[in-house]
Design a protein around this motif. Sequence first.
Motif: not given
Length: 299
Positions: A252-274, A288-294
């Motif tokens: 999840v951290t890698e996927l969020r860092a791969s885009t700017n601005p970071p992905m939304t949850y729905n986009a991240l979930a689709a990319a995760f399964r893709k 997602w909650k742990r990563v965004t909180t951190a």
Amino acid sequence: MTKPDFKRLLTVGPAVAMTAVSMVLTLAVIVMWLGGSMPWGIALVVGVGLDGGWLATLAYERRLARQGDHSNAITGVGWGFGAVATGVLVAHALGEPSPGPWLAVAWLPLAAKALWLVHGLWERTALTPAALDRIATIQQGARDQAAIARAELRAEAGTEETRLDAVTGAGKRVAEAQAKAARRLSGAWSELDGVRQGDGTGRALTCVTERVAPASQDASQPRWQLPVWGSFEELAAIEAPALTDDAIDRIVTELRASTNPPMTYNALAAAFRKAGHSAGETRLRASWKRVTTAEAVGQ
């Protein structure tokens, strides 16, 4: 004559008539009763005095009623005059050789008083034409609303019945179509299986193409094997190893860092399964909650 005046006459007319008859009878009885023992003029004065007192009491009671007032004392005096008049008529009847006719009219004074009581009750409960029209309008409105509600319920019930009939009919047609298709498919399969099992099938087919199966020990010619339609053995599904929470957090951290601005949850979930990863919705959302909180704390 208006309608309220007519209704008032229905209650006050009998009371006036019975009062007049009672006063005449009382006066006549007193004159006949006392006429033998005193001059008839004195007897007439006695009778007029009794009727006059009764009439005066009644007039005063009616005046109070028109003013919206009431006096128990005046009412008691009026009933007293009526009882005295009735007593005079009863006493006279008992002294007559044939008391029946006189006893038959002895109740008229009390009946007249009761009719005045009924008329007073009517006056206290009478309503104006405007009030009666408003009450009728309210009642008619209530009846209209009730009729409209019943019509709406009947319409809804009819609509629901029509819908159920349509759904039931469609389901019946689907079931008949499925049954018909199943019968045709079963017949085709039976015919195909019969052809496949026949010895002449292989010889007929080898006339136009090469043999695809060697001859068996019992058959002189090789058999043409048709495809078999039936049950087959299911292969066991390949189960991927379950990801740990740390591994999911890292992805999840890698996927969020791969885009700017970071992905939304729905986009991240689709990319995760893709990307071929597998994780339950609950675990992925928790990651997602742990990563965004951190990330928020780190900023």
